[in-house]
Design a protein around this motif. Structure first.
Motif, PDB file in Angstrom:
ATOM      1  N   THR A 123      -4.713 -15.791   1.902  1.00 22.14           N
ATOM      2  CA  THR A 123      -5.000 -14.388   1.547  1.00 22.14           C
ATOM      3  C   THR A 123      -3.832 -13.796   0.791  1.00 22.14           C
ATOM      4  N   ILE A 124      -2.877 -13.995   1.227  1.00 27.55           N
ATOM      5  CA  ILE A 124      -1.477 -13.416   0.520  1.00 27.55           C
ATOM      6  C   ILE A 124      -1.161 -14.170  -0.557  1.00 27.55           C
ATOM      7  N   ILE A 125      -1.436 -15.429  -0.625  1.00 28.18           N
ATOM      8  CA  ILE A 125      -1.270 -16.288  -1.930  1.00 28.18           C
ATOM      9  C   ILE A 125      -2.172 -15.791  -2.966  1.00 28.18           C
ATOM     10  N   HIS A 126      -3.559 -15.750  -2.639  1.00 29.18           N
ATOM     11  CA  HIS A 126      -4.515 -15.175  -3.453  1.00 29.18           C
ATOM     12  C   HIS A 126      -4.209 -13.824  -4.217  1.00 29.18           C
ATOM     13  N   VAL A 127      -3.624 -12.845  -3.247  1.00 33.42           N
ATOM     14  CA  VAL A 127      -3.328 -11.638  -3.721  1.00 33.42           C
ATOM     15  C   VAL A 127      -2.208 -11.710  -4.771  1.00 33.42           C
ATOM     16  N   ALA A 128      -1.334 -12.604  -4.296  1.00 40.74           N
ATOM     17  CA  ALA A 128      -0.004 -12.767  -5.394  1.00 40.74           C
ATOM     18  C   ALA A 128      -0.595 -13.281  -6.628  1.00 40.74           C
ATOM     19  N   PHE A 129      -1.610 -14.157  -6.688  1.00 42.90           N
ATOM     20  CA  PHE A 129      -2.049 -14.625  -8.030  1.00 42.90           C
ATOM     21  C   PHE A 129      -2.718 -13.482  -8.865  1.00 42.90           C
TER      22      PHE A 129
END
Length: 196
Positions: free
Chosen positions: A165-171
């Motif tokens: 989820t954190i990586i998706h938000v970073a994207f």
């Protein structure tokens, strides 16, 4: 008539052709994705007709935790496999954007004007447009991965869910920053900027 380039600028400009093997390599990667797609699709069709071995291959490939000997093709497995197929298609679309758009932008014109199959986006592609399109494509791919993760959440660790989820938000934030920067740079070169 354009003036001929001096030897050093000609060499530097010709060095763009060194990217050609990279784009050819991406075409080979595209072929591997096509093979992967059809392999998964054949396993899915075989599993739908009761082939237990094909079902076991599918269950292993999607990371679904279950007693592999008694597992049946259910809605969750079907959804995870179909999302995997969509993921392959989206990555394949991303490859096409990079191959066609990158070659057209950085190597040489393809002279597709007037061709009936010319992609609509190619007529106005440049490095900035390509960056934004790639960023949105990556968000789409990340969304599919995140959806697969949430569907299969019972079989994953909590920190895996959190980090994905954190990586998706970073994207998402990166894509917004790229689009905003592109808009700022594009806005500074617009007609209103020329008047000042």
């Amino acid at each position: 008539m354009s003036t001929p380039l001096r030897p050093l600028p000609r060499l530097i400009f010709s060095s763009r052709w060194l990217q050609l093997p990279l784009y050819l390599g991406l075409i080979l990667a595209q072929a591997v994705y096509v093979f992967q797609f059809w392999t998964e699709l054949v396993h899915l069709i075989e599993a739908a007709f009761g082939n237990q071995e094909a079902l076991q291959i599918l269950v292993s490939s999607i990371g679904y935790q279950s007693d592999i000997k008694t597992v049946k093709l259910n809605e969750t497995i079907l959804m995870l496999v179909v999302l995997g197929l969509i993921d392959v298609v989206m990555i394949s679309n991303l490859l096409i954007m990079v191959i066609v758009g990158g070659y057209e932008t950085f190597v040489s014109r393809m002279d597709l004007d007037g061709h009936p199959d010319q992609p609509e986006w190619l007529s106005h592609v440049n490095a900035s447009v390509l960056k934004v399109k790639l960023a949105t494509a990556i968000i789409g791919i990340s969304s599919i991965h995140l959806l697969k993760t949430f569907i299969n959440a019972d079989n994953l660790k909590e920190h895996t869910l959190m980090w994905q989820t954190i990586i998706h938000v970073a994207f998402l934030l990166s894509a917004l920053a790229i689009a905003y920067t592109d808009r700022l740079l594009g806005g500074s070169h617009g007609p209103s900027a020329d008047k000042h």
